[in-house]
Design a protein around this motif. Structure first.
Motif: not given
Length: 198
Positions: A50, A54, A58, A60, A74, A76-77, A88
């Motif tokens: 994960r 991320a 994106h 994290w 974090y 994420s999609t 996000t």
């Protein structure tokens, strides 16, 4: 990238080496609360995956206190459909005893700045209710309530509501967004797209 917060706190990008600490922090949220709708705590290996996902698109981040990871946040999609690419979902978790210490705010401040710098325009968060601490944090960070899903998650022997919060990243604008990673911006208006579901 690192951001010093306070005297002993450090907010930095996570690495795969942080997976075990993040899994440890997350486990009680999964096992004992409705804060997360997962039913089984993920392993450190799953969390490492994960983190990698991320970081690729994106962000994290982890919060260290005197060299020890005590929280993480974090992006994420939100939705896999391409038109949502600039939106996000965000989450933040701290170890027990860190509520109302500024840890969540430090993580979110750095995370939202990072996501805005990557071109994201909107951050969304879901909060299983009741959770006054999380509602307070999100409100203080500029999120506003945009709706509540009623009785959508069955966990710990009951149906649970989820409040949906949203905030802009940067100044809202109607200008075309930046190119999505690895792609182009769709500037066409109504050219034969017959899809009807969001």
């Amino acid at each position: 990238m690192d951001d010093r917060v306070g005297t002993d706190w450090l907010v930095r990008d996570a690495t795969g080496d942080d997976a075990a600490a993040c899994a440890r922090i997350y486990e009680p949220y999964v096992r004992d609360t409705v804060v997360s709708f997962e039913l089984e705590p993920p392993t450190a290996a799953e969390v490492a995956g994960r983190i990698a996902a991320a970081l690729a698109r994106h962000a994290w981040l982890v919060l260290e206190d005197d060299g020890r990871v005590v929280g993480y946040a974090y992006g994420s999609t939100f939705n896999a459909r391409a038109a949502y690419d600039w939106t996000t979902s965000v989450s933040v978790y701290t170890e027990p005893g860190r509520r109302r210490t500024g840890a969540g705010r430090a993580l979110y401040t750095a995370l939202l700045d990072r996501l805005a710098a990557r071109g994201y325009r909107t951050a969304l968060a879901g909060i299983a209710l009741p959770n006054d601490a999380s509602v307070g944090l999100h409100t203080a960070m500029g999120f506003e309530l945009v709706g509540t899903y009623r009785r959508v998650g069955w966990k710990l022997g009951r149906w649970n509501d989820v409040a949906r919060y949203q905030r802009p990243l940067g100044e809202p604008t109607d200008d075309a967004p930046p190119e999505r990673p690895g792609g182009t911006v769709d500037t066409a208006v109504g050219e034969g797209d017959t899809r009807t579901s969001n």
